[in-house]
Design a protein around this motif. Structure first.
Motif, mmCIF file in Angstrom:
data_model
loop_
_atom_site.group_PDB
_atom_site.id
_atom_site.type_symbol
_atom_site.label_atom_id
_atom_site.label_comp_id
_atom_site.label_asym_id
_atom_site.label_seq_id
_atom_site.Cartn_x
_atom_site.Cartn_y
_atom_site.Cartn_z
ATOM 1 N N ASN A 58 0.841 -1.184 0.000
ATOM 2 C CA ASN A 58 0.000 0.000 0.000
ATOM 3 C C ASN A 58 0.890 1.252 0.000
ATOM 4 O O ASN A 58 1.782 1.378 0.842
ATOM 5 N N PHE A 59 0.639 2.180 -0.930
ATOM 6 C CA PHE A 59 1.386 3.441 -0.947
ATOM 7 C C PHE A 59 1.283 4.152 0.404
ATOM 8 O O PHE A 59 2.241 4.756 0.866
ATOM 9 N N ARG A 60 0.098 4.094 0.996
ATOM 10 C CA ARG A 60 -0.119 4.769 2.279
ATOM 11 C C ARG A 60 0.850 4.258 3.338
ATOM 12 O O ARG A 60 1.410 5.040 4.106
ATOM 13 N N ASP A 61 1.065 2.942 3.374
ATOM 14 C CA ASP A 61 1.988 2.380 4.363
ATOM 15 C C ASP A 61 3.417 2.832 4.106
ATOM 16 O O ASP A 61 4.126 3.234 5.038
ATOM 17 N N LEU A 62 3.854 2.780 2.859
ATOM 18 C CA LEU A 62 5.212 3.203 2.525
ATOM 19 C C LEU A 62 5.416 4.676 2.872
ATOM 20 O O LEU A 62 6.416 5.050 3.479
ATOM 21 N N ARG A 63 4.442 5.501 2.523
ATOM 22 C CA ARG A 63 4.527 6.931 2.843
ATOM 23 C C ARG A 63 4.574 7.142 4.353
ATOM 24 O O ARG A 63 5.355 7.948 4.862
ATOM 25 N N HIS A 64 3.755 6.405 5.091
ATOM 26 C CA HIS A 64 3.733 6.519 6.557
ATOM 27 C C HIS A 64 5.092 6.148 7.157
ATOM 28 O O HIS A 64 5.600 6.860 8.030
ATOM 29 N N TYR A 65 5.683 5.057 6.715
ATOM 30 C CA TYR A 65 6.999 4.650 7.229
ATOM 31 C C TYR A 65 8.030 5.751 6.997
ATOM 32 O O TYR A 65 8.818 6.081 7.883
ATOM 33 N N LEU A 66 8.021 6.312 5.786
ATOM 34 C CA LEU A 66 8.986 7.360 5.463
ATOM 35 C C LEU A 66 8.717 8.613 6.293
ATOM 36 O O LEU A 66 9.639 9.219 6.842
ATOM 37 N N GLN A 67 7.455 9.005 6.419
ATOM 38 C CA GLN A 67 7.118 10.191 7.210
ATOM 39 C C GLN A 67 7.559 10.043 8.665
ATOM 40 O O GLN A 67 8.035 11.011 9.270
ATOM 41 N N GLU A 68 7.392 8.857 9.227
ATOM 42 C CA GLU A 68 7.786 8.640 10.622
ATOM 43 C C GLU A 68 9.291 8.838 10.803
ATOM 44 O O GLU A 68 9.728 9.369 11.819
ATOM 45 N N ILE A 69 10.076 8.421 9.834
ATOM 46 C CA ILE A 69 11.530 8.626 9.893
ATOM 47 C C ILE A 69 11.863 10.100 9.738
ATOM 48 O O ILE A 69 12.665 10.654 10.501
ATOM 49 N N LEU A 70 11.225 10.751 8.781
ATOM 50 C CA LEU A 70 11.549 12.147 8.496
ATOM 51 C C LEU A 70 11.137 13.091 9.619
ATOM 52 O O LEU A 70 11.701 14.185 9.750
ATOM 53 N N LYS A 71 10.190 12.685 10.458
ATOM 54 C CA LYS A 71 9.802 13.504 11.611
ATOM 55 C C LYS A 71 11.008 13.796 12.508
ATOM 56 O O LYS A 71 11.071 14.850 13.139
#
Length: 134
Positions: A58-71
């Motif tokens: 799911n794109f949403r999951d991949l985006r979420h994982y990346l966003q959590e790191i970038l925070k």
């Protein structure tokens, strides 16, 4: 992978704001603390079967994982949060390692191919899987 399956790559892009300063004598003006809008691109690869509902992830999951790191980097001085010189290459490598660990735990069937980090409108550094050629 059999002939009815194919590989697919998924890409997500996120941005964050941060400052850094470089300490190398070659850094020029970058010896001073300055900021960028960073654009981070993550590319993963997986296998898709012929079933209509098959997907890599799911794109949403991949985006979420990346966003959590970038925070961890957003609106921060990168020198304080990554423990190597905060060049685009080192930032890309750090994100690659962190995202690879998250995907390995949550989506082991997906392989992280590359992370690219662009500093503003300037240069871009990409790290990832390399293929040796003879």
């Amino acid at each position: 992978m059999d002939k009815s399956q194919f590989e697919a790559r998924l890409t997500v892009v996120e941005t964050f704001e941060a400052a850094h300063r470089l300490t190398s004598k070659q850094a020029g003006k970058c010896l001073n603390t300055h900021g960028h809008t960073y654009k981070v691109k993550a590319v993963v690869k997986g296998v898709v079967s012929p079933e209509p509902e098959s997907w890599v992830m799911n794109f949403r999951d991949l985006r979420h994982y990346l966003q959590e790191i970038l925070k961890d980097y957003d609106h921060r001085l990168l020198n304080d949060v990554i423990y190597v010189p905060p060049t685009a290459e080192n930032l890309a490598r750090t994100i690659y390692i962190r995202l690879g660990c998250v995907l390995g735990k949550n989506n082991p069937e997906v392989s992280l191919q590359e992370i690219s980090v662009r500093e503003g409108l300037g240069g871009e550094a990409t790290v990832g899987i390399t293929v040796e050629t003879s």
